[in-house]
Motif scaffolding. Structure first.
Motif, mmCIF file in Angstrom:
data_model
loop_
_atom_site.group_PDB
_atom_site.id
_atom_site.type_symbol
_atom_site.label_atom_id
_atom_site.label_comp_id
_atom_site.label_asym_id
_atom_site.label_seq_id
_atom_site.Cartn_x
_atom_site.Cartn_y
_atom_site.Cartn_z
ATOM 1 N N LYS A 133 -5.153 3.771 25.120
ATOM 2 C CA LYS A 133 -5.746 3.587 23.879
ATOM 3 C C LYS A 133 -4.992 2.696 22.906
ATOM 4 N N THR A 134 -5.487 1.757 22.627
ATOM 5 C CA THR A 134 -5.035 0.416 22.050
ATOM 6 C C THR A 134 -5.494 0.235 20.545
ATOM 7 N N VAL A 135 -4.757 -0.262 19.910
ATOM 8 C CA VAL A 135 -5.142 -0.492 18.385
ATOM 9 C C VAL A 135 -4.567 -1.938 18.024
ATOM 10 N N LEU A 136 -5.425 -2.936 17.718
ATOM 11 C CA LEU A 136 -4.760 -4.252 17.133
ATOM 12 C C LEU A 136 -4.823 -3.971 15.725
ATOM 13 N N LEU A 137 -3.501 -4.028 14.956
ATOM 14 C CA LEU A 137 -3.748 -3.815 13.492
ATOM 15 C C LEU A 137 -3.361 -5.209 12.831
ATOM 16 N N MET A 138 -4.561 -5.796 12.367
ATOM 17 C CA MET A 138 -4.532 -6.991 11.842
ATOM 18 C C MET A 138 -4.317 -7.534 10.351
ATOM 19 N N ARG A 139 -3.603 -8.814 9.999
ATOM 20 C CA ARG A 139 -3.480 -8.956 8.654
ATOM 21 C C ARG A 139 -3.583 -10.437 8.793
ATOM 22 N N CYS B 152 -7.607 -3.280 10.371
ATOM 23 C CA CYS B 152 -7.016 -4.118 9.611
ATOM 24 C C CYS B 152 -6.243 -3.213 8.397
ATOM 25 N N ASP B 153 -5.066 -3.800 8.105
ATOM 26 C CA ASP B 153 -4.463 -3.162 7.006
ATOM 27 C C ASP B 153 -5.300 -2.659 5.719
ATOM 28 N N THR B 154 -4.759 -1.618 5.124
ATOM 29 C CA THR B 154 -5.562 -0.981 4.061
ATOM 30 C C THR B 154 -5.814 -2.147 2.980
ATOM 31 N N PHE B 155 -5.105 -2.692 2.673
ATOM 32 C CA PHE B 155 -5.108 -3.986 1.386
ATOM 33 C C PHE B 155 -4.893 -5.188 2.138
ATOM 34 N N ALA B 156 -5.631 -5.819 2.903
ATOM 35 C CA ALA B 156 -5.530 -7.041 3.601
ATOM 36 C C ALA B 156 -5.714 -7.933 2.498
ATOM 37 N N PRO B 157 -5.222 -9.205 2.205
ATOM 38 C CA PRO B 157 -5.352 -9.994 1.291
ATOM 39 C C PRO B 157 -6.809 -10.626 1.350
ATOM 40 N N ARG B 158 -7.374 -10.811 2.281
ATOM 41 C CA ARG B 158 -8.653 -11.622 2.583
ATOM 42 C C ARG B 158 -9.173 -11.054 4.105
#
Lengths: 516, 516
Positions: free
Chosen positions: A199-205, A230-236
């Motif tokens: 079980k894999t997550v790609l956490l991206m930003r 994605c991060d809770t508060f990704a810039p864009r």
């Protein structure tokens, strides 16, 4: 040519085209030089947090730095909290901070202060120019520092005499460091891990959330079954119709822990391991599940787009069909009470394709994030550093960078008061920005927090610090006062009418959505 | 009792009764404790520069510190420029800045920043509490630091766990250091110098400009022929009818040099040698005439009131008759155009006795300072550190300290936009403050400065940074939007009517005086 002109021309040579500013006496030569250097566009903000927040928004959309022009230590100080947010967004910014002439430094005049001291906590690079003859070269170095991956804050302090003394030359731009690529062994390591089928997550930003990189991530997910987060508060990030959907890490730590529960492999793509926004008594701060392996595809300063492309090849996903968002019909009666959810639904319905959403709705938008994805394709910008008063200014800068795109700012009333001066710059520059103020008459998120931290009381003393209803802010008047046509909506029907009309017209608008 | 309660009770024990604040999640235990500690009055500001500026105004009028409550580094950052002004005013302030719980510090969460780094440039004292059991004692030390002569900024950083963990005790107040007296030899030295009969200026600041000290200075002047002069931007002085008149050092360096020309002896009374506010090419920065002797009666941290009293005895001036201001009839036709001068005249005519004037009119009030002295007796507060956006916040705090006194804020439109949020707190607390906005639609002082620094251009590029007229700010709407009854006056008659009415009623008002 004086130092100010050398500075401005050197900034332009390094591809800095916009200067957001609020100058004072010590910056007058810089201001005068603006008439000699027409390639630099000056944009005035009526308080410096507008200036720095706009530079953040500009950088997020233009992908390159703007300059700011700030008056001595206090001018910089006024813009620090949005520089904090910009730093957390990895936005490149070049701050030009005026200082007293070097001959005046010994006098400790009333406006003297420790400018470098103010600058350091938010700046990756700080330098004070010593001569008009070096200020152009200093500017080129500042731009190079700001453009260093993933994007940095560079602060150049400009004593007045280095602006007014004679200068010789315009500095050539410095070469940029090539962006680091994840090497082959990293790609192989991550690909092998992905192929294990755990079980894999790609956490991206960062760049991972845009364009081809996002599509590559979508194909990797389709091929391997990994979740895209994605991060809770990704810039864009790019969202909405036809875009690869990315789950958002929940805001509250215990929700995030639940969301990640069972994850066996966490792959970081330009992101860092997830931690809770705040600490609470007896709640977790570190959110990676126990026993979950963390592996890094790219650090924030590395090239996530190239790495995702290589990873896509390595897991043989080029031909995979990435899942994309399809819009669903929105079931909404216009007769119900106006609330945060119905506002999100109406925004999603009417948002035009290729628009930009800047979100500081906090308690009003966090729960309705998925609703906002059921919309035409758009860019979504977040409050990255948690310092409220960011996104109206970010929108302002985004509007300068992307004049042909409709921008919608979603903002709570508490937040909106912080850099309310942004509205005036939006009016002055005739930016195509529609501000939706969630008028819930309070720092509602803090009422929740008061309970969450286990604080026992919610009496009048606490209420005195959290309630905005006495007196109620009249946003229609405030908008009007700052030159932005403003409307108040107390019903779904009125909000829908005002929002649809604002989408159909160009130019700044404000809609106060009363959701008491 | 938890740490937050121990902190609040310890502040109260040290005679801190008011907390201006804008809290966030990390301060929730402090907020909750406000309901357990009723002796602390919480006052909310909608942006932190209101909070810190209000603490400055409170300190100037109450003569003791208020606390501020600020949310992490960005909350402190937003209030730094008014802390800069407060530091220049020698106003005692105790900042309480929340921080992440110590267990959370390692995670570099989005709101984490170098709080002590932000604090140092404006703080005389900075400390981060390490335990709920010591936080009360830390508060007592912070208050003692703030109250150290002549008044200091103390910043106490409060990690969230030091607020929520169990505490034991309330800290007793620390003894204050006795204020230094000028010793006998100093008095003798200054008295002998005065008796030489050379052209003498007493340059005064701080307590010298208030009450019996001012009267003593008046007697010394009557006896010896010395001129009484105050700093251009003294934090507080008593003026108007029946008060000893004190000349103000002119703002521009060349005017100040002319004003002091011929002075043979400069006696510093809580002041420092005069220097120009800014440096200009080829203009003087050091303003004491060549050959003039400088002697110190009191340094800023010493007791000017005691020293002036002793000096009065030493020059045998106890029986002298101090000159005091007598009001003169004001010749003003109400038919002429509204301008800065006629506004000053109308204010002087109607100002009630024992009122407070807070001045940030800049280019609109600097030339009319003497007109404002032709009024009933009042306290006059200045923008001390040159960071604009100060005096509307200072008024707000002065209104909390002096609820029974009418307060008039004179403010330029550029300045007024900086901490416009002050108006809301004035409305919420029903403070008796009348704000007069000089709406000249520009940073007019900077248009002058552009010429003064010898900058050649005044084209559209420069204008883009200095002009506020596009669009015009509509102050009547802005005031209304923030809960303050607001009026626009375009004629002398309209202004006089609005101002007289505002003087006759209690409560916040705003008058936009259009002087384009």
């Amino acid at each position: 040519m004086n130092g100010a002109e050398s500075l401005l021309k050197s900034l332009v040579a390094s591809d800095v085209e916009v200067c957001f500013g609020n100058p004072g006496t010590s910056e007058m030569h810089f201001v005068a030089a603006l008439d000699a250097v027409k390639e630099m566009r000056p944009v005035l903000g009526l308080q410096e947090n507008v200036v720095t927040g706009a530079a953040d928004g500009y950088a997020r959309m233009a992908g390159k730095p703007a300059a700011t022009l700030l008056h001595l230590g206090p001018g910089l100080a006024n813009g620090l909290s949005n520089l904090h947010n910009a730093r957390r967004a990895s936005s490149p910014i070049v701050n030009i901070v005026g200082d007293h002439a070097s001959s005046h430094a010994r006098y400790d005049a009333p406006l003297a202060s420790d400018i470098a001291g103010f600058a350091r906590p938010v700046s990756d690079w700080v330098h004070s120019s010593t001569s008009a003859r070096s200020v152009g070269a200093d500017a080129a170095r500042a731009v190079a520092a700001a453009r260093s991956a993933p994007g940095q804050i560079a602060t150049l302090i400009l004593p007045a005499d280095t602006a007014w003394d004679a200068a010789e030359s315009v500095a050539a731009p410095l070469p940029l460091l090539p962006r680091m690529h994840a090497d082959g062994s990293t790609i192989d390591r991550v690909a092998s891990a992905l192929k294990r089928g755990v079980k894999t997550v790609l956490l991206m930003r960062g760049a991972a959330l845009l364009g081809d990189a996002l599509t590559a991530a979508g194909k990797i997910a389709a091929k391997t079954g990994a979740r895209l987060v994605c991060d809770t508060f990704a810039p864009r990030l790019e969202r909405g119709e036809d875009r690869v959907p990315v789950e958002r890490l929940p805001y509250f730590g215990e929700h995030a822990a639940e969301f990640l529960a069972g994850t066996e492999l966490l792959i970081l793509v330009g992101a860092r391991p997830p931690v809770s926004f705040f600490a609470y008594p007896d709640k977790p701060g570190w959110l990676t599940p126990e026993g979950c392996e963390i592996t890094v595809l790219t650090h924030p300063h590395e090239d996530s787009a190239a790495a995702l492309s290589a990873l896509m090849e390595a897991v043989d996903a080029r031909g995979a069909q990435a899942r994309v968002t399809r819009r669903e019909a929105i079931a909404l009666s216009l007769d119900g009470a106006l609330d945060a959810k119905s506002i999100a639904q109406i925004v999603a319905m009417h948002l035009p394709v290729n628009s930009i959403v800047a979100d500081e709705g906090i308690s009003s938008t966090l729960p309705h994030y998925e609703i906002l994805n059921n919309a035409a394709s758009h860019d979504f910008l977040n409050l990255t550093g948690g310092a409220i008063g960011s996104m109206m200014a970010v929108s302002t800068g985004a509007g300068i960078a992307s004049p042909d795109r409709k921008i919608v700012t979603l903002v709570g009333d508490g937040s909106a008061m912080y850099t309310v001066q942004s509205l005036w710059t939006q009016a002055r520059e005739n930016l195509d920005i529609v501000t939706v103020v969630f008028a819930n008459r309070g720092y509602k998120v803090l009422n929740n927090e008061l309970l969450r931290v286990g604080a026992a009381s919610n009496g009048p003393g606490a209420a005195a610090m959290l309630d905005l209803g006495r007196p109620a802010l009249d946003w229609a008047s405030i908008g009007q006062g700052l030159g932005v046509p403003a409307f108040r909506a107390r019903s779904r029907r009125a909000f829908e009418e005002a929002f649809a009309a604002a989408m159909a017209q160009r130019g700044p608008r404000l809609i106060e959505a009363v959701i008491e």
